[in-house]
Design a protein around this motif. Structure first.
Motif, PDB file in Angstrom:
ATOM      1  N   ARG A   1      -0.117  44.237 -27.640  1.00 18.81           N
ATOM      2  CA  ARG A   1      -0.522  43.879 -26.271  1.00 18.81           C
ATOM      3  C   ARG A   1      -2.030  43.991 -26.125  1.00 18.81           C
ATOM      4  N   LEU A   2      -2.629  45.028 -26.687  1.00 16.18           N
ATOM      5  CA  LEU A   2      -4.095  45.156 -26.659  1.00 16.18           C
ATOM      6  C   LEU A   2      -4.741  44.025 -27.454  1.00 16.18           C
TER       7      LEU A   2
ATOM      8  N   THR B   1       6.557  34.606 -12.024  1.00 14.55           N
ATOM      9  CA  THR B   1       6.880  35.646 -12.987  1.00 14.55           C
ATOM     10  C   THR B   1       5.792  36.709 -12.991  1.00 14.55           C
ATOM     11  N   THR B   2       4.550  36.291 -12.914  1.00 13.95           N
ATOM     12  CA  THR B   2       3.439  37.228 -12.888  1.00 13.95           C
ATOM     13  C   THR B   2       3.545  38.141 -11.674  1.00 13.95           C
ATOM     14  N   LYS B   3       3.872  37.576 -10.518  1.00  9.75           N
ATOM     15  CA  LYS B   3       4.022  38.391  -9.306  1.00  9.75           C
ATOM     16  C   LYS B   3       5.153  39.390  -9.474  1.00  9.75           C
ATOM     17  N   LEU B   4       6.271  38.950 -10.038  1.00 11.01           N
ATOM     18  CA  LEU B   4       7.408  39.844 -10.251  1.00 11.01           C
ATOM     19  C   LEU B   4       7.033  40.978 -11.196  1.00 11.01           C
ATOM     20  N   LEU B   5       6.326  40.659 -12.268  1.00  7.80           N
ATOM     21  CA  LEU B   5       5.919  41.687 -13.219  1.00  7.80           C
ATOM     22  C   LEU B   5       4.968  42.688 -12.573  1.00  7.80           C
ATOM     23  N   ARG B   6       4.072  42.221 -11.707  1.00  7.96           N
ATOM     24  CA  ARG B   6       3.161  43.137 -11.014  1.00  7.96           C
ATOM     25  C   ARG B   6       3.927  44.073 -10.094  1.00  7.96           C
TER      26      ARG B   6
ATOM     27  N   THR C   1       2.794  39.236 -25.460  1.00 13.69           N
ATOM     28  CA  THR C   1       2.520  38.803 -24.095  1.00 13.69           C
ATOM     29  C   THR C   1       2.801  39.920 -23.097  1.00 13.69           C
ATOM     30  N   ARG C   2       2.335  39.706 -21.866  1.00 15.94           N
ATOM     31  CA  ARG C   2       2.605  40.665 -20.803  1.00 15.94           C
ATOM     32  C   ARG C   2       4.102  40.806 -20.582  1.00 15.94           C
TER      33      ARG C   2
ATOM     34  N   TRP D   1      -5.325  47.147 -18.391  1.00 15.24           N
ATOM     35  CA  TRP D   1      -5.381  46.229 -19.528  1.00 15.24           C
ATOM     36  C   TRP D   1      -4.017  45.614 -19.808  1.00 15.24           C
ATOM     37  N   ALA D   2      -2.939  46.372 -19.594  1.00 16.14           N
ATOM     38  CA  ALA D   2      -1.596  45.834 -19.823  1.00 16.14           C
ATOM     39  C   ALA D   2      -1.256  44.756 -18.797  1.00 16.14           C
TER      40      ALA D   2
END
Length: 192
Positions: free
Chosen positions: A119-120, A169-174, A63-64, A146-147
């Motif tokens: 991940r790919l 979580t997605t926002k934090l990871l970005r 996963t991301r 892509w990641a």
């Protein structure tokens, strides 16, 4: 619920094994599993554990969150070891790296490549796309995009869909990604 593949103990409502990602759903006569709640997102310690546990595993999906927590671990450990190398006078023994940093880089190169391949696979691409690392700037940008990309929903040719991150979580990871890429480029170009 115990995974039949790796023997990992999972929560009773888990759909996939937290250790190996194998589906834990109950098979029906039609061959379609009865899904349960999705597993929670991988935490920082879990991602480090999975990185070393799957040291040579170049199959399956990651996963991301698993990917970016590993990147954070590698960057933070690299910074700490660079400071220690500077304090101990071993900085520059292996090119730009010191003794401790060089040993750490050797220790995490294989799991980092394996995680990159997985991940790919999560976005339904072959791991050979990692060769874009050798294409300066353009290849790096493509791999970073892509990641960041959300993994394919549902199973693909590389395995079952493992998890889905929450929007916060997605926002934090970005944000972390943008910060680390900026720091990486800033410090990388300073030393060349």
């Amino acid at each position: 619920m115990k995974c039949l593949t790796c023997g990992n103990d999972n929560p009773t409502d888990a759909q996939f094994c937290g250790g190996c990602g194998v589906s834990l759903s109950i098979s029906t006569s039609s061959g379609i599993g009865i899904g349960t709640a999705e597993l929670p997102m991988v935490s920082f310690p879990q991602a480090i554990n999975l990185g070393f546990k799957n040291y040579f595993k170049f199959s399956g999906r990651a996963t991301r969150a698993e990917n970016w927590w590993w990147v954070l671990f590698a960057v933070l450990a690299g910074i700490v070891l660079a400071v220690l190398d500077t304090l101990t006078g071993t900085m520059g023994m292996f090119g730009d790296s010191g003794l401790l940093g060089g040993l750490f880089e050797l220790g995490v190169i294989v799991p980092s490549l394996a995680l990159g391949v997985r991940r790919l696979h999560d976005i339904n691409r072959t791991g050979w796309w990692q060769l874009l690392l050798f294409v300066p700037l353009i290849g790096w940008i493509v791999l970073i995009v892509w990641a960041i990309k959300r993994g394919d929903k549902g199973p693909n040719i590389y395995g079952p869909y493992r998890r889905q991150a929450t929007s916060t979580t997605t926002k934090l990871l970005r944000i972390l990604l943008i910060a680390f890429v900026g720091i990486w480029f800033a410090f990388g170009y300073m030393y060349t």
